[in-house]
Design a protein around this motif. Structure first.
Motif, PDB file in Angstrom:
ATOM      1  N   ALA A 506      88.645 -29.367  47.114  1.00 21.19           N
ATOM      2  CA  ALA A 506      87.232 -29.077  46.900  1.00 21.19           C
ATOM      3  C   ALA A 506      86.924 -27.633  47.266  1.00 21.19           C
ATOM      4  O   ALA A 506      87.773 -26.912  47.798  1.00 21.19           O
ATOM      5  CB  ALA A 506      86.370 -30.035  47.723  1.00 21.19           C
ATOM      6  N   ASN A 507      85.707 -27.216  46.969  1.00 21.13           N
ATOM      7  CA  ASN A 507      85.263 -25.863  47.283  1.00 21.13           C
ATOM      8  C   ASN A 507      83.876 -25.898  47.910  1.00 21.13           C
ATOM      9  O   ASN A 507      83.056 -26.753  47.577  1.00 21.13           O
ATOM     10  CB  ASN A 507      85.208 -24.995  46.018  1.00 21.13           C
ATOM     11  CG  ASN A 507      86.577 -24.715  45.437  1.00 21.13           C
ATOM     12  OD1 ASN A 507      87.353 -23.964  45.994  1.00 21.13           O
ATOM     13  ND2 ASN A 507      86.871 -25.342  44.305  1.00 21.13           N
ATOM     14  N   ASP A 508      83.637 -24.977  48.821  1.00 27.52           N
ATOM     15  CA  ASP A 508      82.324 -24.818  49.428  1.00 27.52           C
ATOM     16  C   ASP A 508      81.906 -23.360  49.235  1.00 27.52           C
ATOM     17  O   ASP A 508      82.735 -22.453  49.299  1.00 27.52           O
ATOM     18  CB  ASP A 508      82.383 -25.155  50.927  1.00 27.52           C
ATOM     19  CG  ASP A 508      81.005 -25.424  51.507  1.00 27.52           C
ATOM     20  OD1 ASP A 508      80.013 -25.317  50.761  1.00 27.52           O
ATOM     21  OD2 ASP A 508      80.917 -25.739  52.714  1.00 27.52           O
ATOM     22  N   SER A 509      80.631 -23.137  48.984  1.00 29.36           N
ATOM     23  CA  SER A 509      80.150 -21.776  48.746  1.00 29.36           C
ATOM     24  C   SER A 509      79.816 -21.084  50.062  1.00 29.36           C
ATOM     25  O   SER A 509      79.286 -21.708  50.984  1.00 29.36           O
ATOM     26  CB  SER A 509      78.908 -21.793  47.856  1.00 29.36           C
ATOM     27  OG  SER A 509      79.246 -22.222  46.554  1.00 29.36           O
ATOM     28  N   ALA A 510      80.132 -19.805  50.140  1.00 27.78           N
ATOM     29  CA  ALA A 510      79.778 -18.988  51.300  1.00 27.78           C
ATOM     30  C   ALA A 510      79.143 -17.706  50.801  1.00 27.78           C
ATOM     31  O   ALA A 510      79.572 -17.143  49.789  1.00 27.78           O
ATOM     32  CB  ALA A 510      81.010 -18.675  52.150  1.00 27.78           C
ATOM     33  N   TYR A 511      78.123 -17.243  51.509  1.00 25.90           N
ATOM     34  CA  TYR A 511      77.441 -16.022  51.117  1.00 25.90           C
ATOM     35  C   TYR A 511      78.190 -14.792  51.636  1.00 25.90           C
ATOM     36  O   TYR A 511      78.670 -14.792  52.775  1.00 25.90           O
ATOM     37  CB  TYR A 511      75.999 -16.013  51.630  1.00 25.90           C
ATOM     38  CG  TYR A 511      75.087 -16.879  50.806  1.00 25.90           C
ATOM     39  CD1 TYR A 511      74.432 -16.364  49.692  1.00 25.90           C
ATOM     40  CD2 TYR A 511      74.904 -18.220  51.114  1.00 25.90           C
ATOM     41  CE1 TYR A 511      73.607 -17.158  48.919  1.00 25.90           C
ATOM     42  CE2 TYR A 511      74.085 -19.031  50.338  1.00 25.90           C
ATOM     43  CZ  TYR A 511      73.439 -18.487  49.238  1.00 25.90           C
ATOM     44  OH  TYR A 511      72.636 -19.279  48.460  1.00 25.90           O
ATOM     45  N   ILE A 512      78.288 -13.785  50.778  1.00 24.07           N
ATOM     46  CA  ILE A 512      78.918 -12.528  51.161  1.00 24.07           C
ATOM     47  C   ILE A 512      78.011 -11.817  52.166  1.00 24.07           C
ATOM     48  O   ILE A 512      76.806 -11.702  51.965  1.00 24.07           O
ATOM     49  CB  ILE A 512      79.146 -11.624  49.935  1.00 24.07           C
ATOM     50  CG1 ILE A 512      80.103 -12.316  48.942  1.00 24.07           C
ATOM     51  CG2 ILE A 512      79.698 -10.277  50.359  1.00 24.07           C
ATOM     52  CD1 ILE A 512      81.483 -12.571  49.504  1.00 24.07           C
ATOM     53  N   THR A 513      78.609 -11.354  53.266  1.00 28.58           N
ATOM     54  CA  THR A 513      77.864 -10.690  54.328  1.00 28.58           C
ATOM     55  C   THR A 513      78.269  -9.218  54.400  1.00 28.58           C
ATOM     56  O   THR A 513      79.457  -8.903  54.450  1.00 28.58           O
ATOM     57  CB  THR A 513      78.154 -11.357  55.685  1.00 28.58           C
ATOM     58  OG1 THR A 513      77.796 -12.731  55.606  1.00 28.58           O
ATOM     59  CG2 THR A 513      77.350 -10.690  56.786  1.00 28.58           C
TER      60      THR A 513
END
Length: 844
Positions: A506-513
């Motif tokens: 599976a995949n989870d989204s992460a915001y670019i910081t």
């Protein structure tokens, strides 16, 4: 599919009110309904925006939008809305796209809602929404640049474009639309009246052996002039004059415009018009040839600058691509064509190399060849830096080998800075004697990246990835195992259904910081006019300092996120806990009833805008008034704030806007709401009477063993790391189990006396200040659950002078450095870590 980026771009709508001629009447409703106009959607250029930084719109991107629109890549009709609010209805529907010069144009069909928004609501500018690398969410096909939508807006980002106009006041300039039935009637009458004259004229022109293009131009001029001629003598004189005009046989395009003639002067009128037209044609042809030659030269120069191709390939490309260049192409379009040809030639060369070694693969194979310029530059730096004291004293590591992660990050840095790397390598190798600017050496920045990431031991505990295409978010992969559907221990008798066990990727989204910091750099690093004058000792000191700062920042973020995600698993909310013990004179710190406190988290995009719901928020009230968290900037407005000084022990301190402790009075309602961690085992390290520190520290080892059993026996996770501070590491080594006579297998210290393993779990130390772990927490779990993704390698901008309080320069420069990355443990796998809290009960 990642979200597309929005750009607010001015664009004018062409055409407005019209005059209509028809055999019958035309109502206002009929004139408005389904109105179609051409609009400018966007244009080429390089722009900046706080959300995306610097971005470009190229001719190639515009062409790709047109192709993908015609191919229906988006999979649905594309609409223009109002203020990017598609749920409120469509303002217009896109019917066609085309590229005109440096602009993307669109034929749209307006709705009454859209016309009202422009006429009455002031939405007079256009904002395009497109995705640079669109991927179909069903087929997975990569389409490239795709226009997704556009919106009418009042505040565009890009200036100097025309506003939307749906009407014009000057009725004389309005276009005239003739109804189909009337148009057919007029055309039929005119054609019948002069048909025989026009037929004779065509036959005469054909006998003169003129080209078909010239004949058609002459006939078009005659037909247009005859539209308003009523006198038969004038009509005959016009046709005779045209038939007698001296035009060279085989002449090319001739564009003739004739006023309404009369029988008396039509001959001289035609002769003058033809002569003028031929002169203009020759001048235009000469100018066109000059422009075309310049475009071909630009293409050839661009292709010859591609040093990645051999000379023969470059020559062949320039000859083949030259036939595709037209004078109407812009410089940007010519360069885009050259780039495309270079890339295609590169792919062909790669495929040929693969075929030569026996590989005939599909897709887009690539061979990555090490950049010799970057390699040479590093060798120069390494050779000189090893002679400095920083390497001899151990501050600089200069590791011989790079990890695959570090190599990927450096490869992207080299791609972005290839020209500068080659220039500096030549300079330092003696190929040049000076440089004309005072920019920070690119090799310095490269060595900072290499040093910081190569000596970042905590990266051994995390999954390291690169995603250089990410703009706003990136995908974090993880694996889930599910055996809940397997019944009766997997025993299935004949004819019975077989139960499913699954392993899901599976995949989870992460915001670019955006991680940013400003550095102070001495002039010795920046200014050197000859390679012999470069101060390598100063260079080593600055590389070591910058790398250490970068390393500590990344280390702290990783360690704090590992602890936060572990504590967030099965956390319990504590609502409105009374704050007691405040006296207004000497108490600035409150100790929560429950601890540890889970660090709060709010996902944000690169602009700082909150995304989604906050996790484990903390709220504090003093005298029934909400108190905000102290942000450390010392720029908040005057007042009282709170900060968490110890998440492990639940210490909450009250300070003013400058971070100075204050002593709130015990008045009104004082409460705190937070989340307490339950995924932790607390151990009291106070030594009771009759015991020893060695025996007491055994309890810490026992707690680690208990947590290991919980992870492996209940969560089916085998822990393979322990993470703690050097202080706690040293304290744990005092345990009786490390004494030779009481030593147990799997629990041992290194030759230097540091903790090596507990219950067979390797131990890792922290080497950054200010971690939430403090000197009380032992974090344990399975490696690779937290992912650290770099989307843009660390880089330093142009340095500028540092001045003192009087404005005088101090011989130093300051530079702004940044790295874009993402850190995340996917929520479904937070249970793969846990911790032990070793603390003094009496000390708290």
């Amino acid at each position: 599919m990642r979200a597309g980026r929005h750009f607010l771009l001015n664009a004018a709508l062409v055409a407005g009110a019209v005059r209509a001629l028809a055999g019958g009447t035309v109502t206002a409703a009929q004139a408005e309904a389904g109105k179609q106009t051409w609009v400018t959607v966007t244009r080429t250029g390089t722009f900046t925006d706080p959300r995306y930084g610097e971005f470009s719109i190229t001719p190639a991107m515009l062409a790709e939008m047109v192709r993908n629109f015609e191919a229906n890549a988006y999979g649905q009709d594309i609409f223009l809305d109002v203020a990017h609010k598609p749920d409120q209805g469509a303002a217009a529907k896109f019917l066609k796209l085309s590229v005109e010069g440096n602009r993307l144009r669109a034929l749209v069909e307006w709705t009454p809602y859209g016309i009202d928004a422009v006429k009455n609501k002031g939405h007079t500018y256009l904002s395009a929404e497109f995705h640079e690398r669109f991927q179909d969410n069903e087929t997975g096909k990569q389409w490239g640049c795709v226009l997704l939508a556009a919106g009418l807006t009042t505040r565009p980002v890009i200036k100097r474009l025309d506003p939307v106009q749906l009407s014009q006041d000057d009725s004389a300039s309005l276009p005239v639309y003739v109804a189909t039935d009337l148009l057919k009637q007029l055309a039929s009458e005119n054609t019948m009246k002069w048909a025989e004259l026009l037929k004779q004229l065509r036959a005469q022109l054909t006998e003169k052996k003129l080209s078909e293009t010239a004949i058609n131009a002459m006939m078009k001029a005659a037909e247009k002039a005859l539209d308003t001629v009523t006198d038969e003598a004038a009509a005959k004189a016009l046709c005779e004059a045209l038939a007698g005009t001296d035009i060279p046989a085989g002449a090319g395009s001739v564009n003739i415009t004739l006023a309404t003639p009369n029988a008396r002067d039509v001959g001289s009128l035609v002769a003058d018009a033809v002569a003028k037209t031929l002169a203009e044609r020759d001048s235009a042809a000469k100018k066109l040839a000059e422009v075309h030659a310049a475009r071909v030269k630009l293409l050839s120069d661009t292709i010859n600058a591609a040093t990645s191709l051999d000379e023969a390939t470059r020559k062949t490309l320039a000859e083949e691509a030259g036939a595709m260049v037209t004078a109407e192409m812009s410089d940007e379009q010519v360069k885009a064509l050259a780039t495309f040809m270079i890339n295609q030639a590169g792919k062909t060369a790669i495929a040929r190399q693969l075929a030569n070694i026996g590989f005939y693969g599909g897709g887009n194979p690539q061979i990555v060849v090490p950049d010799e310029g970057a390699k040479h530059l590093h060798q120069i730096y390494a050779e000189n830096l090893r002679r400095t004291g920083r390497v001899g004293e151990g501050q600089l590591q200069l590791a011989e080998k790079e990890s695959p992660f570090v190599s990927k990050v450096l490869a992207e840095f080299d791609r972005l800075n290839g020209r500068l790397i080659h220039e500096e390598a030549k300079l330092l190798a003696g190929g040049q004697t000076g440089m004309s600017n005072t920019s920070l050496p690119v090799g310095f920045v490269r060595e900072v990246i290499r040093e910081a990431l190569s000596d970042l031991n905590i990266l051994q505990l995390v999954n390291t990835l690169t995603d250089f295409t990410a703009t706003t978010t990136t995908l974090i992969p993880y694996e889930l195992r599910d055996v809940s559907g397997v019944l009766n221990d997997g025993i299935v008798y004949e004819g019975q259904p077989i139960n499913y066990a699954s392993i899901t990727q599976a995949n989870d989204s992460a915001y670019i910081t955006p991680m940013k910091v400003a550095y102070i750099i001495t002039n010795e690093v920046i200014h050197f006019t000859r390679n012999s004058q470069l101060n390598w000792d100063a260079m080593a000191r600055n590389i070591e300092t910058c790398a250490r700062i970068m390393r500590e920042l990344i280390h702290r973020r990783i360690a704090n996120e590992l602890q936060r995600s572990s504590d967030a698993y099965n956390a319990v909310s504590v609502a409105a806990e009374p704050i007691t013990g405040l006296n207004g004179t000497s108490t600035s710190t409150y100790k929560t009833t429950h601890f540890p406190i889970v660090r709060p988290f709010q996902a944000r995009d690169v602009t700082g805008a909150a995304q989604g719901t906050a996790e484990n928020p903390i709220s504090v009230t003093l005298n029934s008034v909400a108190v905000q968290m102290y942000d450390g900037s010392n720029t908040q407005s005057a007042g009282t704030y709170y900060r968490i000084t110890n998440y492990n022990l639940g210490y909450v301190q009250f300070v003013n806007q400058l971070g100075v402790p204050v002593f709130p009075p015990n008045t009104g309602t004082n409460t705190i709401s937070y989340s307490r961690a339950t995924n932790v085992l607390k151990v009291d390290i106070d030594v009771p009477g009759g015991s020893t520190i060695e025996k007491q520290m055994n309890k810490v080892l026992q707690a680690v063993g208990a947590k290991k059993a919980e992870l492996s026996g209940q969560r089916y996770v085998m822990p393979d790391y322990l993470l703690m501070s050097p202080v706690l590491n040293d304290a744990v080594t005092n345990a009786e189990s490390f004494i030779a006579s009481a030593k147990r297998n799997g629990t041992d210290t290194s030759a230097g006396g540091d903790l090596q393993s507990i219950k067979g779990i390797p131990s890792f130390g922290t080497n950054a200040p200010g971690l939430d772990l403090g000197d009380q927490r032992i974090l344990m779990g399975q490696r690779g659950q937290l992912t650290y993704t770099v989307s843009k390698p660390f880089s330093l901008g142009e340095p500028f002078e540092v001045v003192n309080s009087q404005g005088a320069p101090v011989g130093k420069k300051q530079a702004y450095g940044e790295e874009y990355n993402a850190l995340k443990v996917p929520t479904p796998i937070r249970n793969r870590a846990t911790s032990v809290l070793a603390y003094s009960v009496t000390g708290r």
